[in-house]
Scaffold this motif. Structure first.
Motif, PDB file in Angstrom:
ATOM      1  N   ARG A  40       0.811  -1.223   0.000  1.00  0.00           N
ATOM      2  CA  ARG A  40       0.000   0.000   0.000  1.00  0.00           C
ATOM      3  C   ARG A  40       0.844   1.272   0.000  1.00  0.00           C
ATOM      4  NH1 ARG A  40      -5.155  -1.170   4.055  1.00  0.00           N
ATOM      5  NH2 ARG A  40      -5.827  -3.110   3.030  1.00  0.00           N
ATOM      6  N   SER A  41       2.145   1.129  -0.156  1.00  0.00           N
ATOM      7  CA  SER A  41       3.021   2.288  -0.262  1.00  0.00           C
ATOM      8  C   SER A  41       3.730   2.219  -1.603  1.00  0.00           C
ATOM      9  CB  SER A  41       4.060   2.296   0.860  1.00  0.00           C
ATOM     10  OG  SER A  41       5.039   3.282   0.614  1.00  0.00           O
ATOM     11  N   THR A  42       3.735   3.361  -2.322  1.00  0.00           N
ATOM     12  CA  THR A  42       4.369   3.380  -3.642  1.00  0.00           C
ATOM     13  C   THR A  42       5.816   3.862  -3.590  1.00  0.00           C
ATOM     14  OG1 THR A  42       3.530   5.623  -4.023  1.00  0.00           O
ATOM     15  CG2 THR A  42       2.166   3.780  -4.805  1.00  0.00           C
ATOM     16  N   SER A  43       6.391   3.997  -2.380  1.00  0.00           N
ATOM     17  CA  SER A  43       7.755   4.515  -2.258  1.00  0.00           C
ATOM     18  C   SER A  43       8.747   3.637  -2.992  1.00  0.00           C
ATOM     19  CB  SER A  43       8.148   4.621  -0.779  1.00  0.00           C
ATOM     20  OG  SER A  43       7.310   5.531  -0.108  1.00  0.00           O
ATOM     21  N   SER A  44       8.672   2.318  -2.747  1.00  0.00           N
ATOM     22  CA  SER A  44       9.637   1.423  -3.388  1.00  0.00           C
ATOM     23  C   SER A  44       9.444   1.399  -4.900  1.00  0.00           C
ATOM     24  CB  SER A  44       9.503   0.013  -2.822  1.00  0.00           C
ATOM     25  OG  SER A  44       8.211  -0.504  -3.059  1.00  0.00           O
ATOM     26  N   LEU A  45       8.191   1.622  -5.362  1.00  0.00           N
ATOM     27  CA  LEU A  45       7.940   1.648  -6.801  1.00  0.00           C
ATOM     28  C   LEU A  45       8.569   2.893  -7.430  1.00  0.00           C
ATOM     29  CD1 LEU A  45       4.194   0.508  -6.873  1.00  0.00           C
ATOM     30  CD2 LEU A  45       6.275  -0.850  -6.581  1.00  0.00           C
ATOM     31  N   LYS A  46       8.482   4.018  -6.720  1.00  0.00           N
ATOM     32  CA  LYS A  46       9.131   5.239  -7.196  1.00  0.00           C
ATOM     33  C   LYS A  46      10.644   5.065  -7.232  1.00  0.00           C
ATOM     34  CE  LYS A  46       5.361   7.900  -5.150  1.00  0.00           C
ATOM     35  NZ  LYS A  46       4.988   8.720  -3.978  1.00  0.00           N
ATOM     36  N   TYR A  47      11.186   4.401  -6.211  1.00  0.00           N
ATOM     37  CA  TYR A  47      12.622   4.144  -6.200  1.00  0.00           C
ATOM     38  C   TYR A  47      13.022   3.347  -7.442  1.00  0.00           C
ATOM     39  CZ  TYR A  47      12.153   5.166  -1.167  1.00  0.00           C
ATOM     40  OH  TYR A  47      11.891   5.730   0.031  1.00  0.00           O
ATOM     41  N   HIS A  48      12.196   2.330  -7.748  1.00  0.00           N
ATOM     42  CA  HIS A  48      12.507   1.472  -8.892  1.00  0.00           C
ATOM     43  C   HIS A  48      12.492   2.276 -10.192  1.00  0.00           C
ATOM     44  CE1 HIS A  48      12.617  -2.175 -11.347  1.00  0.00           C
ATOM     45  NE2 HIS A  48      11.639  -1.637 -12.082  1.00  0.00           N
ATOM     46  N   LEU A  49      11.466   3.111 -10.380  1.00  0.00           N
ATOM     47  CA  LEU A  49      11.383   3.906 -11.595  1.00  0.00           C
ATOM     48  C   LEU A  49      12.578   4.843 -11.737  1.00  0.00           C
ATOM     49  CD1 LEU A  49       7.609   4.936 -11.879  1.00  0.00           C
ATOM     50  CD2 LEU A  49       8.870   3.373 -13.353  1.00  0.00           C
ATOM     51  N   LEU A  50      12.921   5.500 -10.645  1.00  0.00           N
ATOM     52  CA  LEU A  50      14.011   6.466 -10.698  1.00  0.00           C
ATOM     53  C   LEU A  50      15.347   5.780 -10.986  1.00  0.00           C
ATOM     54  CD1 LEU A  50      14.851   9.437 -10.305  1.00  0.00           C
ATOM     55  CD2 LEU A  50      15.228   8.903  -7.895  1.00  0.00           C
ATOM     56  N   ALA A  51      15.566   4.599 -10.396  1.00  0.00           N
ATOM     57  CA  ALA A  51      16.851   3.919 -10.547  1.00  0.00           C
ATOM     58  C   ALA A  51      16.965   3.189 -11.881  1.00  0.00           C
ATOM     59  CB  ALA A  51      17.059   2.934  -9.395  1.00  0.00           C
TER      60      ALA A  51
END
Length: 575
Positions: A40-51
C-alpha cells in the motif's frame, strides 16, 4: 488488465494469478517485468522507476515528478555508501545472518528511510561475500601482529560434531599483551575427516600452530580428559593442562550416581517434564506463579552434558514449590512433588553445588587470570566438602565420594605448573593452599627456571616431537652456575616474595603492569604461567558460536566459510 490491476499511473500491474485473481501484495513493472513487493506504499515503486527507468519517471504527473526530484536530491555519497555496505557485511558475518538477507526489500526500505536516500541499493551477495572475506583478512592480520609481539602462547582445543555430522577442531590462543591485558582469540574451526587418533590430533594441533607462526611459542595445551587428547598432548613439545571444569563436573556426576538424592532428583525431573511437555499445563503454572507473586519462568531439566544444570533444576523447583504444588492439584496426576524430607535433602545439596558452580565460573573466564586460582579454589572446595558432625548420612556419603573422585583427577593434573602459577600471582604467593615443604619446593623450582633463563641461547635444532623432548620450563634441570648469577637469582626471588600480598579482589594483571620493571625476570615467567587457561571453556564457547553460524538457512556453508565466520565473530566480539 483493468483499472484495478494498475497502480502508480499505470507503470505497474498487480501480479495475476493462474486462476485469474490478483495478488495485491506483489506488482510487476510494465517495462522490465521486475516483480516487487507492494504494501500500500508506492515509495519502493518510485525508487525502482528512478533507478531503472529514469526517462519514464520524468513522464509522471508534476506532483509525482516533484517527489522524485526531491528523492533524487537526497543521494548518498560514495564514501558513505561504501561504509554502509561494509557495515552490512560485518553485521551479516558477526550476527550470523544468511547472505541472502541483502536481497530483502524490507531491509532496503528501512535503510532508505533512515538515510533519507531513495537511490541507495543494497550490496549484492557477491559484494557482501567479498567484503566479509576482506574483513576476515584484516582482522586476521591484527591477530597475527598481536601474536608476534608475545613470547609465549597458551592454547585450548577440542573436537565436536555439527548437525551435518561433520567433525570440527576448534583451537583458541591466550596470551598477555605488552600492557598485560589477557587476550583470547579463536585460531581455527577446521573440518577434520580423519578419525581422532592421538597421532592425528597431535599433528593437527601442530599444523595450526605452524600456520599462525607460533609453533615455538606454545607453552601449554588445555583440553578435556579424553584419552586421545591426553595422549596427543604427551606427543607435543608443550605442557598439557587437563580441564578443571570437566574434572569438577565428572566428580559431581559420579557422586550423584546411586546416591540418596536419586529419588528427589527424579521427582524434580518428572515435575518439570509434566509442565514442559504440555502447553496447557505450562499456562496453568504461569497463572499460579502470578497468583503467588512469583516471577514467570519456564523450568528446565538437568542434562548430563550441561555443567551446573542439576543445580539450576534444584533451584527452580525450590523457588516454585507453591506454584508447582497448586498447579499439580488442579488435575488428577501421578506426578508428585518432593516430600518435606526430600526438599530438605535438595536444600543441602544446593548449598554444596553452589560452591562448585562458583568455582566453575571463576575458572572459566577469558579476560582474567584463572590458572593461578585453581589450587586455592580446590583448597576452598575441599574445606566445604569436609564432613562435620552435623551432616546426615546422605551428605557424608556425597562428600566422601566427591573428595575421593577429585583426588583421582588431581593426580592427573599438571600440579607443578599450577603451583608455579599460584606463586606468581601476587594474591596467592603466600602459597597457603600448600604445605610448608611444598612451598619451599615451589620457590626452588622458580629459582631453577630463572637460572635456565639466564643460560646463553643454544643454536636452534631441528624440531623433533617426541614425548621425551618437551621444552617446557618445568622440565629444565637445575645446573650449577656462578656465585654471582646465583646471588642475582636469589635476590630476584626474595625481592618478589618480600612484596606485600594484594587483596583477593585485586587484579594480578594490574599489579604486574605496575611492577614489571622492578621484577623483570619474574614477570617473564608470570606472562607464561598466568596466561594458561584453567579450563577448556574458551574452546567450548566456540561450539555455541558455531551453532549460531551453522543454522538451517546456512546448512550449505563450506568448511572454510564456517571457519571464517566463527573466527571473525570471535575476534570482533573480543574487542
Amino acid at each position: 488488465m483493468d483499472k484495478e490491476g494498475r497502480i502508480l499511473n499505470g507503470k505497474f500491474n498487480f501480479k495475476a494469478m493462474p486462476d485469474g485473481s490478483l495478488d495485491k501484495t506483489k506488482v510487476i513493472c510494465i517495462y522490465c517485468r521486475c516483480e516487487l513487493r507492494y504494501h500500500r506504499s508506492t515509495s519502493s515503486l518510485k525508487y525502482h522507476l528512478l533507478a531503472k527507468h529514469t526517462a519514464e519517471a520524468e513522464k509522471l504527473p508534476r506532483q509525482m515528478q516533484t517527489m522524485l526530484d526531491s528523492f533524487q536530491r537526497r543521494r548518498m555519497d560514495s564514501s558513505t555508501t561504501n561504509k554502509l555496505s561494509t557495515a552490512i557485511a560485518k553485521w551479516v558475518a558477526t550476527a550470523w545472518r544468511p547472505i541472502d538477507i541483502v536481497e530483502d526489500e524490507g531491509l532496503l526500505e528501512i535503510i532508505r528511510i533512515a538515510s533519507n536516500d531513495c537511490t541507495y541499493e543494497l550490496p549484492s551477495r557477491a559484494t557482501t561475500v567479498a567484503k566479509i572475506h576482506n574483513l576476515y583478512e584484516d582482522e586476521k592480520a591484527k591477530v597475527v601482529e598481536a601474536l608476534g609481539q608475545t613470547n609465549t602462547v597458551a592454547l585450548t582445543g577440542d573436537y565436536w560434531t555439527f548437525r551435518s555430522n561433520h567433525s570440527y577442531l576448534g583451537i583458541t590462543a591466550h596470551y598477555f599483551s605488552p600492557q598485560w591485558e589477557l587476550k583470547s582469540h579463536a585460531l581455527t574451526v577446521m573440518e577434520t575427516e580423519e578419525q581422532h587418533f592421538a597421532d592425528t590430533c597431535a599433528e593437527q594441533f601442530l599444523q595450526v600452530a605452524r600456520q599462525w607462526g607460533i609453533e615455538h611459542k606454545v607453552s601449554t595445551l588445555t583440553t578435556d580428559g579424553a584419552c586421545n587428547m591426553v595422549t596427543a598432548a604427551s606427543q607435543l613439545p608443550v605442557e598439557h593442562m587437563p580441564c578443571i571444569a570437566h574434572s569438577l563436573h565428572r566428580a559431581i556426576t559420579v557422586s550423584l550416581q546411586n546416591s540418596p538424592f536419586n529419588s528427589a532428583l527424579a521427582k524434580c525431573r518428572k515435575v518439570i517434564g509434566h509442565f514442559n511437555h504440555s502447553p496447557p499445563n505450562a499456562l496453568e503454572l504461569e497463572q499460579q506463579q502470578i497468583a503467588h507473586f512469583h516471577k514467570k519462568e519456564s523450568l528446565t531439566q538437568d542434562a548430563s552434558t550441561k555443567w551446573n544444570s542439576t543445580l539450576e533444576m534444584i533451584k527452580q523447583v525450590l523457588r516454585n514449590q507453591e506454584p508447582l504444588r497448586d498447579a499439580l492439584a488442579l488435575h488428577p496426576t501421578s506426578v508428585t512433588m518432593p516430600t518435606t524430607a526430600e526438599v530438605e535433602k535438595l536444600k543441602k545439596l544446593e548449598t554444596v553445588l553452589e560452591h562448585c558452580r562458583y568455582i566453575t565460573e571463576l575458572l572459566g573466564g577469558e579476560k582474567f587470570v584463572s590458572c593461578s586460582v585453581v589450587l586455592p579454589a580446590l583448597c576452598h572446595l575441599s574445606r566445604v566438602m569436609e564432613v562435620s558432625e552435623y551432616d546426615p548420612a546422605y551428605m557424608v556419603k556425597f562428600k566422601e565420594t566427591f573428595k575421593a573422585e577429585m583426588e583421582k583427577h588431581k593426580e592427573k593434573t599438571n600440579i607443578m605448573w599450577l603451583r608455579v602459577a599460584t606463586a606468581l600471582d601476587p594474591r596467592f604467593k603466600g602459597l597457603k593452599c600448600l604445605s610448608r615443604p611444598d612451598r619451599a619446593e615451589v620457590w626452588r623450582l622458580i629459582s631453577a627456571l630463572l637460572r635456565e633463563r639466564q643460560k646463553p641461547a643454544q643454536p636452534e635444532q631441528p624440531a623433533t616431537y617426541e614425548p621425551s623432548k618437551k621444552r617446557s620450563a618445568l622440565m629444565f634441570a637445575s645446573e650449577s652456575s656462578s656465585d654471582e648469577e646465583e646471588d642475582y637469582i636469589e635476590k630476584c626471588v626474595e625481592r618478589y616474595r618480600a612484596e606485600p600480598t594484594i587483596d583477593i579482589e585485586d587484579c594480578p594483571q594490574k599489579w604486574w603492569s605496575k611492577h614489571e620493571g622492578a621484577h623483570s625476570e619474574m614477570a617473564y615467567l608470570a606472562r607464561m604461567y598466568l596466561a594458561t587457561p584453567a579450563t577448556s571453556i574458551p574452546c567450548e564457547r566456540l561450539f555455541s558460536l558455531s551453532g549460531h553460524v551453522f543454522q538451517n538457512k546456512r546448512a550449505a556453508l563450506s568448511s572454510e566459510n564456517v571457519k571464517m565466520h566463527v573466527c571473525l565473530s570471535n575476534w570482533v566480539s573480543a574487542k
